[in-house]
Enzyme design. Structure first.
Site, PDB file in Angstrom:
ATOM      1  CB  SER B  16     106.491 -81.215  14.422  1.00  0.00           C
ATOM      2  OG  SER B  16     107.632 -80.437  14.652  1.00  0.00           O
ATOM      3  NE  ARG B  39      99.582 -82.029  21.380  1.00  0.00           N
ATOM      4  CZ  ARG B  39     100.134 -80.797  21.439  1.00  0.00           C
ATOM      5  NH1 ARG B  39     101.125 -80.545  22.261  1.00  0.00           N
ATOM      6  NH2 ARG B  39      99.689 -79.835  20.677  1.00  0.00           N
ATOM      7  CG  HIS B  42     105.700 -83.519  18.548  1.00  0.00           C
ATOM      8  ND1 HIS B  42     105.557 -82.722  19.653  1.00  0.00           N
ATOM      9  CD2 HIS B  42     106.459 -82.818  17.676  1.00  0.00           C
ATOM     10  CE1 HIS B  42     106.196 -81.575  19.455  1.00  0.00           C
ATOM     11  NE2 HIS B  42     106.749 -81.613  18.263  1.00  0.00           N
TER      12      HIS B  42
END
Lengths: 209, 209
Positions: B16, B39, B42
């Site tokens: 990812s 993050r 994500h």
């Protein structure tokens, strides 16, 4: 510096939903679907999300009927289960997340999968007639589909499949849409997540805006 | 139908984050900011989110130092406080959400504001040196700015300001950016929410990917 902003919760909701209805393309949804889509857009802060929403026929009614009959809501993540507004639920429905059950790490090791997926094994006693809300882990949605390959596995009444991300999210939702083991709602592609999933549950639970 | 998908959690994260780094435009961030931005992308499932991210200079270091020194994390919503990964926290930091405190409804009525905003009055004993994470309510962020207008009000070490939505969200984040009562991180505009906010906390709490 004095700040000027709306402090009335009901007025904030009303203005938010009016903005969404003015900007989003909601024409392809029926009345039930529209209300769910509006709330999902609201949670995401993103007009355009509606382009990725797919409801199987009668999904909202199936999920609402199940909740009115007392169905539990099965969630893959604590951010989903925590977000469900309890006072909107029509039958004081149980909201279940098994992710942090102490059996889960061993189950995950034994099954060779993620904890998010393994946790669904603990859903089996609650699965018949439930409303499933997967808002985080693609592996959980894939695992649910695998469980439902077995005709002996109890069927949920409806499935909200909105895992998010870059690995498996789009694929798991495509797989749900192809299999349709129960009436379902997906957000196609990478988008999804707990807030959007919670918004769908909260909209289905009560028509109140 | 057999399903083929990655079931190793570490491999899912690695793939990812590699996808995000290949697709997103991260050049303007320093190393600390880049890790937080990755993050957040994500959690949102959305490359492009980084265009809306603004970090004040040294924000990540200020927040990380505070957490390492044991600062509490003050959250406006249970979906935020539930999402913080406890094992990433460097000092078993307290994660506090006062929204469901029984004093809040009366406080909100007395102050003429939302419960989300009124709940911040209960942050006062914890506010000095804390890390604030507002991921839901624009009124909470506005109320924090009002509290910090008073020079007697204790200062947080850092503020993550990511409320989401159509009424007040963009305005509250612009107001935070203009006032900067502490080092801060915002997502400009309507986008934001609990998942993105939690992702920022989890990234700041530990460099581990």
């Amino acid at each position: 510096m004095p700040y000027s902003y709306e402090t009335d919760g009901a007025a904030i909701y009303a203005e938010s939903f009016a903005t969404i209805r003015a900007e989003a393309d909601l024409a392809r949804f029926d009345r039930d679907e529209e209300q769910v889509a509006v709330r999902m857009i609201h949670a995401a802060g993103m007009v355009g999300l509606e382009k990725h929403a797919r409801f199987s026929p009668g999904m909202v009614a199936a999920a609402r009927d199940a909740l009115e009959a007392g169905a539990p809501i099965l969630c893959d993540a604590r951010m989903v289960s925590e977000g469900v507004t309890r006072k909107r639920l029509p039958a004081a429905n149980e909201v279940i997340c098994t992710l942090h059950d102490p059996q889960v790490p061993d189950l995950a090791a034994r099954l060779g999968t993620t904890r998010s997926a393994a946790a669904l094994e603990l859903w089996r006693p609650h699965l018949a007639g439930s409303v499933v809300a997967i808002g985080n882990a693609p592996t959980a949605l894939f695992h649910l589909l695998e469980m439902l390959e077995d005709p002996e596995c109890p069927r949920p009444a409806a499935i909200i499949g909105c895992p998010v991300g870059f690995v498996g999210a789009a694929e798991s939702k495509d797989a749900l849409w192809a299999a349709q083991p129960a009436p379902c709602l997906i957000i196609e592609g990478r988008l999804g997540g707990s807030a959007i999933t919670v918004a769908a549950i909260n909209a289905i639970a009560s028509r109140a805006e």
